[in-house]
Motif scaffolding. Structure first.
Motif, PDB file in Angstrom:
ATOM      1  N   PRO A  75      22.292  -3.154   7.694  1.00 52.15           N
ATOM      2  CA  PRO A  75      23.621  -2.534   7.567  1.00 52.15           C
ATOM      3  C   PRO A  75      24.725  -3.546   7.283  1.00 52.15           C
ATOM      4  O   PRO A  75      25.632  -3.272   6.507  1.00 52.15           O
ATOM      5  N   ALA A  76      24.647  -4.726   7.902  1.00 52.63           N
ATOM      6  CA  ALA A  76      25.711  -5.718   7.711  1.00 52.63           C
ATOM      7  C   ALA A  76      25.698  -6.302   6.310  1.00 52.63           C
ATOM      8  O   ALA A  76      26.729  -6.359   5.640  1.00 52.63           O
ATOM      9  N   PHE A  77      24.535  -6.745   5.863  1.00 50.48           N
ATOM     10  CA  PHE A  77      24.462  -7.438   4.583  1.00 50.48           C
ATOM     11  C   PHE A  77      24.227  -6.491   3.406  1.00 50.48           C
ATOM     12  O   PHE A  77      24.853  -6.643   2.360  1.00 50.48           O
ATOM     13  N   GLY A  78      23.333  -5.527   3.554  1.00 51.54           N
ATOM     14  CA  GLY A  78      23.041  -4.603   2.459  1.00 51.54           C
ATOM     15  C   GLY A  78      24.131  -3.580   2.245  1.00 51.54           C
ATOM     16  O   GLY A  78      24.772  -3.539   1.194  1.00 51.54           O
ATOM     17  N   THR A  79      24.362  -2.756   3.268  1.00 48.64           N
ATOM     18  CA  THR A  79      25.366  -1.697   3.143  1.00 48.64           C
ATOM     19  C   THR A  79      26.773  -2.264   3.141  1.00 48.64           C
ATOM     20  O   THR A  79      27.589  -1.902   2.303  1.00 48.64           O
ATOM     21  N   GLY A  80      27.062  -3.161   4.071  1.00 52.72           N
ATOM     22  CA  GLY A  80      28.415  -3.691   4.215  1.00 52.72           C
ATOM     23  C   GLY A  80      28.788  -4.676   3.128  1.00 52.72           C
ATOM     24  O   GLY A  80      29.580  -4.366   2.236  1.00 52.72           O
ATOM     25  N   PHE A  81      28.211  -5.877   3.194  1.00 55.29           N
ATOM     26  CA  PHE A  81      28.627  -6.945   2.280  1.00 55.29           C
ATOM     27  C   PHE A  81      28.310  -6.614   0.822  1.00 55.29           C
ATOM     28  O   PHE A  81      29.205  -6.582  -0.023  1.00 55.29           O
ATOM     29  N   ILE A  82      27.031  -6.378   0.519  1.00 54.93           N
ATOM     30  CA  ILE A  82      26.661  -6.155  -0.883  1.00 54.93           C
ATOM     31  C   ILE A  82      27.221  -4.825  -1.389  1.00 54.93           C
ATOM     32  O   ILE A  82      27.612  -4.712  -2.551  1.00 54.93           O
ATOM     33  N   GLY A  83      27.307  -3.832  -0.511  1.00 54.88           N
ATOM     34  CA  GLY A  83      27.884  -2.549  -0.912  1.00 54.88           C
ATOM     35  C   GLY A  83      29.334  -2.659  -1.327  1.00 54.88           C
ATOM     36  O   GLY A  83      29.788  -1.998  -2.256  1.00 54.88           O
TER      37      GLY A  83
END
Length: 156
Positions: A90-98
């Motif tokens: 959630p932090a890197f995939g959904t949050g940052f990269i999203g």
């Protein structure tokens, strides 16, 4: 129906009649923090290398392709190399990269090129983004699989 895996990003549901997931506050927090950082990174790159109104939007193109590569690489590493972690995806995939990559940027840049009389560049940009994104994601998957196959890394 109850044998399906439960998404690790949501709280377990005792009441299967509910259609709304019960999101954990910690998961929401890491998505928010990752999103803020990803948005700031995209904004910084856009400010450092703004596109010309008559040219190919290289900043958005590079951001979206690097994001496609990073997301594919990240998912393979999280699933095959790193130990399970409820907050990493959630932090890197959904949050940052999203937040770093957005379809709206692709659509806005294409619209801007068309509105300013550059249909050939708009078409090249759109198809380059779509096929380049697929190629970048495939490369990310391949790199992730190569890393997970290293003897020193192994599988979790």
């Amino acid at each position: 129906m109850h044998d399906l895996p439960i998404d690790p990003d949501v709280e377990p549901e005792n009441d299967y009649a509910s259609r709304w997931p019960r999101l954990a506050p910690g998961v929401l927090l890491v998505v928010f923090i990752g999103g803020v950082l990803g948005g700031l990174a995209r904004y910084g790159i856009g400010r450092a290398a703004p596109p010309r109104s008559d040219g190919f939007p290289w900043d958005i193109f590079v951001i979206n392709l690097s994001g496609a590569f990073a997301l594919a690489l990240l998912l393979v590493l999280l699933l095959e190399v790193f130990p399970p972690n409820r907050y990493a995806r959630p932090a890197f995939g959904t949050g940052f990269i999203g937040a770093f990559t957005t379809f709206s940027s692709l659509a806005t840049a294409t619209d801007h090129l068309l509105a300013h009389g550059h249909p050939v560049v708009a078409i090249a940009y759109t198809f380059g983004s779509l096929f380049g994104g697929l190629a970048a994601a495939l490369l990310g998957l391949a790199c992730g699989r190569a890393i997970s196959a290293l003897p020193a890394v192994g599988r979790r």
